[in-house]
Scaffold this active site. Sequence first.
Site, PDB file in Angstrom:
ATOM      1  N   SER A 106       0.837  -1.212   0.000  1.00  0.00           N
ATOM      2  CA  SER A 106       0.000   0.000   0.000  1.00  0.00           C
ATOM      3  C   SER A 106       0.873   1.265   0.000  1.00  0.00           C
ATOM      4  O   SER A 106       0.364   2.346  -0.208  1.00  0.00           O
ATOM      5  CB  SER A 106      -0.889   0.004   1.230  1.00  0.00           C
TER       6      SER A 106
ATOM      7  N   HIS B 132      -3.196  -2.895  -5.462  1.00  0.00           N
ATOM      8  CA  HIS B 132      -3.450  -2.408  -4.103  1.00  0.00           C
ATOM      9  C   HIS B 132      -4.944  -2.508  -3.796  1.00  0.00           C
ATOM     10  O   HIS B 132      -5.749  -1.722  -4.302  1.00  0.00           O
ATOM     11  CB  HIS B 132      -2.958  -0.952  -3.979  1.00  0.00           C
TER      12      HIS B 132
ATOM     13  N   GLU C 142      -6.451  -0.327  -6.839  1.00  0.00           N
ATOM     14  CA  GLU C 142      -5.466   0.638  -7.364  1.00  0.00           C
ATOM     15  C   GLU C 142      -4.380  -0.176  -8.066  1.00  0.00           C
ATOM     16  O   GLU C 142      -3.685  -0.970  -7.434  1.00  0.00           O
ATOM     17  CB  GLU C 142      -4.902   1.454  -6.209  1.00  0.00           C
TER      18      GLU C 142
ATOM     19  N   ASN D  57      -3.351   6.763  -0.988  1.00  0.00           N
ATOM     20  CA  ASN D  57      -2.671   7.034   0.284  1.00  0.00           C
ATOM     21  C   ASN D  57      -1.819   8.291   0.217  1.00  0.00           C
ATOM     22  O   ASN D  57      -1.635   8.990   1.214  1.00  0.00           O
ATOM     23  CB  ASN D  57      -1.830   5.828   0.700  1.00  0.00           C
TER      24      ASN D  57
END
Length: 711
Positions: free
Chosen positions: A406, A427, A439, A477
């Site tokens: 991640s 992800h 992702e 993120n």
Amino acid sequence: MPVHRSLRDGVLVLELDNPPVNAMSPDVLSALLAAIDEGEADTTVCAFVLAGRNGIFTGGADIRWFGKAPPPGTPLLPEVIARIEASPKPWVVALDGTAFGGGLEISLACDRRLGSPRARVALPEINLGLLPGAGGTQRLPRATGCAAALRIILSGAPVKAPEALELGILDGIENGDLLAAACALAKSTASNGARTLLSAQPVDPEPAAFAAARAQLAPAERGGLAGHRCVDAIEASTRLPFEAGLQRERELFIELLGSEQSKSRIHVFFSEREAAKVPEVPAGTPVTPVRTVCVIGAGTMGTGIAMALANGGLTVRVVETQDEALSRGRALIEKNYAASARKGRFSEAGVAERLGRMSFGTSLDAAAEADLVIEAVFEELDIKRDVFAQLERICRPDAILASNTSTLDIDAIAQGSSRAADIIGLHFFSPANVMRLLEIVRGSATSARAIATSLALAKTIGKVAVVARTCDGFIANRMLAPYGRETMSLVEEGALPQDVDRVMERFGFPMGPFRMYDLAGLDVGWRIRKRRLAEGKLAAVRDSEIGDRLCELGRFGQKTGAGVYRYDENRTPQPDPEVEALIFAESARLGIARRAISDDEILTRCMLAVVNEGAKALEDGTAIRPGDIDIAWIYGFAFPAYRGGPMHYADFLGLSKVRDELTRLSERHGAHWRPAELIERLAGRNGKFADLGAYEALAEPTGAAMAGRER
Ligand code: 3H9
């Protein structure tokens, strides 16, 4: 030709043909009307049959034309439907495949509806922030009753042929030659003389159904506007004569069409489909067909990923080094499936079938025959690189090797590997069997085949894919980091966690940021901060230490019964005086004089921190399009879809206002708030993020991007 005409033994067959989904565009509507004129004037024609080509009936009205004036002289869908109802000759519809929105509405205006076994119908307008605006709210309750009509219209969910027959939407299911059967039915209907129209049917009021439906709806201002208007329109069918009901429906449809909620949801509809288009991966790029996937790691993420894959019909091999850890993972999967069965999400047979497609083992050799391998081991670079080094030896040459990291750089994971072209980031978001975002993270060596294979996988397992270029935190993120930092700064300066959560929940997030940290576990961020510190990667902007202080007290969140909040046996968050004291002490330690912070300031700082970082991610090509970012936030962090995502929301605010606000914040809170160059550029020309196509935000267009632009 948008509508094909053929005469079969006195029946004029009209077939919609506007690939890929026969959307009822102005051309289609004009052609339909012309065909009706011809058929009505032709004395050899005794009836009409309406059908679709391309394996679908129709996806409904052409959404691309919403809010735009159709070419002069073009009929609107309700006008075409009125002609069908007013026709002296009967109409039978032959529904093969999907009949959504205006497609079901035009069918409900016909005398008879015959479906193939693969017919499925829906009125999904609510997903676009709209209501069925071509008679669906008036005719469907006349076919199914109000309770069923409310369920179908408020859920927007498809109804398969057998249930559609049961509900009275279909009059029959034809297993043989559907068109021939429809023509025969049309002829017999014509010989009966009178038309049989739903509009002539009475509607049973069912007041309890309306009360129950309204009780379920979100407040209008919190994304529930379309739901409330749907109920109002259906209720009008019980109170007004048919034509007046149609008129009321039209008024409500127009109101919704002009609403921000609908504009946002239509933006999401198209952005979700655009996100699957990567300029460097043109249609027809070869893929590795994925039937068997090997998942390495049976922890929270590995088990969730295994379930998502099995739910998508794939064969899954779960590998974990230790027997004990493997049994724990297997037990977790079985427990989660049992819970899903209890909630009626899957039948017992469905659970058995999914578990039947899984195997568990401790040897990496299980990856030898896999089409795709997904590594979900501990978030440590060396551990991951070791796994990929082994996979390099074990896996088939055409297998795709993916990491569920991640935060780690895909290039760092692939460094020195002879399979760098096959290495990609996949992800998943926790819980991976529930969250819809995938992702897809490409490294600088990742091949078009690996990306195309990952996009196809996302479609197979029902995930919404967004492609990011590898960087720290990828798209989601990376943008969450400044958001998180800002929530902590607000708390250091004078707000309390419950204030920030209240504001963001009122904005539309199902859960405020501090409740989210407690759910995900404060220790996750703590470990990342410690790792970065150990790697000497100091944050460009000071990180708050409130999270560290809480973790040092063993307050990791829900999993330890306390984090930012204290949790009772029902997991209800309770503000905790101990945390308030800790926050006040932290402000004092930092020499910050706490002040009253307004809800507006909280919302502005939280949202603009996200938007500014999003603009930077577009500038450096981490994200391809603004819409991709919106999709990542909606499906990854539950950003309210009725606001369209952070970049769409920024357009709603106006980029000049955003730029000016960022400038003000930078003067007060530091240079990290300076508006991104892209925001300056767009605001300077009164532009919008929505104006930008793939890679059009790039500060320095790359070769690939230029190529992408040309395509
Ligand atoms: C309505 O009907 C209003 C009426 O009540 C009243 C009017 C007065 N229009 O999803 P896909 C495009 S509102 C325009 O990847 P699938 C889509 O963008 C409408 N374009 O395929 C994509 O384009 P591209 C109510 C549409 O096989 C391509 O077609 N109907 C429309 O996975 C392929 O789409 C709905 O809300 C449209 N209506 O799924 C249904 N639909 O290739 C909306 C699709 O350039 N559509 N496109 O990216 C769907 O749910 C799915 O597309 C469908 C096919 C199930 C039909």
